[in-house]
Design an enzyme around this catalytic site. Structure first.
Site, PDB file in Angstrom:
ATOM      1  N   LYS A 243       0.820  -1.283  -0.171  1.00  0.00           N
ATOM      2  CA  LYS A 243       0.305   0.129  -0.083  1.00  0.00           C
ATOM      3  C   LYS A 243       0.887   1.315  -0.127  1.00  0.00           C
ATOM      4  O   LYS A 243       1.490   1.361   0.777  1.00  0.00           O
ATOM      5  CB  LYS A 243      -0.823  -0.142   1.286  1.00  0.00           C
TER       6      LYS A 243
ATOM      7  N   LYS B  95      -2.193  -1.318  -3.819  1.00  0.00           N
ATOM      8  CA  LYS B  95      -3.082  -0.101  -3.903  1.00  0.00           C
ATOM      9  C   LYS B  95      -2.271   1.068  -4.077  1.00  0.00           C
ATOM     10  O   LYS B  95      -1.090   1.115  -3.211  1.00  0.00           O
ATOM     11  CB  LYS B  95      -3.725  -0.568  -2.553  1.00  0.00           C
TER      12      LYS B  95
HETATM   13  C1  PBG Z   1      -7.355   3.846   5.575  1.00  0.00           C
HETATM   14  C2  PBG Z   1      -7.638   3.333   3.939  1.00  0.00           C
HETATM   15  C3  PBG Z   1      -7.624   4.240   3.100  1.00  0.00           C
HETATM   16  C4  PBG Z   1      -8.017   3.535   1.918  1.00  0.00           C
HETATM   17  C5  PBG Z   1      -8.648   2.382   2.049  1.00  0.00           C
HETATM   18  N1  PBG Z   1      -8.369   2.179   3.562  1.00  0.00           N
HETATM   19  C6  PBG Z   1      -7.041   5.600   3.105  1.00  0.00           C
HETATM   20  C7  PBG Z   1      -5.661   5.946   3.649  1.00  0.00           C
HETATM   21  O1  PBG Z   1      -4.925   5.264   3.684  1.00  0.00           O
HETATM   22  O2  PBG Z   1      -5.425   7.128   3.839  1.00  0.00           O
HETATM   23  C8  PBG Z   1      -8.064   4.602   0.447  1.00  0.00           C
HETATM   24  C9  PBG Z   1      -9.057   3.987  -0.500  1.00  0.00           C
HETATM   25  C10 PBG Z   1      -9.465   5.121  -1.518  1.00  0.00           C
HETATM   26  O3  PBG Z   1      -8.937   6.017  -1.640  1.00  0.00           O
HETATM   27  O4  PBG Z   1     -10.299   4.720  -2.316  1.00  0.00           O
HETATM   28  N2  PBG Z   1      -6.726   2.762   5.998  1.00  0.00           N
END
Ligand code: PBG
Length: 325
Positions: free
Chosen positions: A196, A249
């Site tokens: 991520k 992601k």
């Molecule tokens: C939080 C989380 C995020 C997303 C999914 N889970 C945001 C972040 O890490 O700040 C983002 C998903 C998206 O932008 O569609 N843990």
């Protein structure tokens, strides 16, 4: 021309193109992310056109429609009231909290729909970070992992089929697996956000949940977009710790990472087409210069072609509708 080899022969008709197609996209490949809040109304989300913050009733209805179109799973993201956000994030494992209530409502109405929950503290955190924050601003890894285990157990007890740690703390997959197994939740799967990235593409999502970090950024736990070998390292660790599925992601700017992980792990790979990717297509389509349906389908087939088995996308329900023969 004397050309014995003519690749165009394999593209000469729709029937021929059907025969030689290498990659498929069906509703069964899609996971539908849904926002839920405690209110009785379904609220529009300014940063994400056509998405809603659903009431529990609205959530059950929307998920049921998606499932009827062939979508096997939804993933839940709660909008938590400001007064419930604390520095200890206790609301994250409240058995009567919004997510446990949503899981129970969904499983009661649609037993065959798989419910995935996000494991991270940001929606519950007064600081907006995925982890617990020390007085000096550091994100506390090991203390956070303890909290994530409580959150995962709370969701498992409510009936979650899959928990999806999105926090990027070290050691959380092994710890969550052990916590679940100790309480006999051996059938609850772990979908790990293995790679991520610290991405600007999450902006619209943070707008939807009012979950942006109150100060600083997430760069001490989410990955540097410049790094690919590090994604392989994270994936191997999560696999060894017992993850069932690995996630990359965002998706579109990281197709090489999806492809790379596909070569090094036998585990299924999920890709998350995140909120910024969604909004860019929506905004471009609103200009009238691109065809939303065609661009979405082309983007998703590209993500599948790169090596993703499943895709989390806010377009999931639309796509499932478009793909009905
Ligand atoms: C939080 C989380 C995020 C997303 C999914 N889970 C945001 C972040 O890490 O700040 C983002 C998903 C998206 O932008 O569609 N843990």
């Amino acid at each position: 021309m004397n050309l014995p080899i003519r690749p165009r022969r394999n593209r000469k008709s729709a029937a021929m193109r059907d025969l030689v197609r290498e990659t498929e996209l069906t509703a069964a490949h899609l996971i539908y992310p849904l926002f839920v809040h405690a209110g009785a109304d379904d609220q529009p989300i300014n940063s994400m056109p056509s998405c809603k913050r659903w009431s529990l009733d609205g959530l059950v209805k929307e998920a049921g429609e998606a499932h009827a179109l062939g979508i096997p799973a939804v993933v839940l993201f709660p909008a938590i009231a400001d007064k419930l956000k604390t520095r200890g994030c206790e609301e994250a494992w409240n058995p009567d909290g919004l997510v446990p209530r949503a899981i129970k409502a969904l499983k009661a109405a649609h037993p065959s729909l798989m419910v995935i929950t996000d494991i991270a503290l940001d929606p519950y955190n007064a600081d907006g970070q995925d982890g617990l924050v020390a007085d000096d601003g550091r994100i506390l890894n090991d203390e956070t992992v303890v909290a994530l285990c409580k959150q995962a157990l709370c969701h498992a007890k409510a009936g979650a089929d899959i928990v999806a740690p999105s926090d990027m703390m070290d050691g959380r997959i092994a710890a969550i697996r052990e916590a679940l197994d100790m309480e006999s939740f051996t059938e609850v799967s772990i979908l790990s956000y293995a790679a991520k990235y610290a991405s600007a593409y999450y902006g619209p999502f943070r707008g939807a949940l009012d979950s942006a970090p109150r100060s600083g950024d997430k760069k001490t736990y989410q990955m540097d977009p410049a790094n690919a070998r590090e994604a392989e390292r994270e994936a191997k660790i999560d696999e060894a710790e017992g993850a069932d599925i690995l996630m990359v992601k965002p998706a579109t700017p990281y197709l090489d990472i999806i492809h790379r992980l596909r070569q090094v792990t036998p585990l299924p790979i999920a890709a998350y087409q995140v909120s910024g990717e969604y909004l860019m297509i929506k905004s471009a389509a609103a200009s009238g210069w691109i065809d939303e349906k065609k661009v979405v389908l082309e983007t998703l087939i590209g993500i599948r072609r790169a090596g993703a088995d499943m895709i989390l996308t806010y377009f999931a329900k639309d796509v499932a509708g478009w793909l009905i023969p």
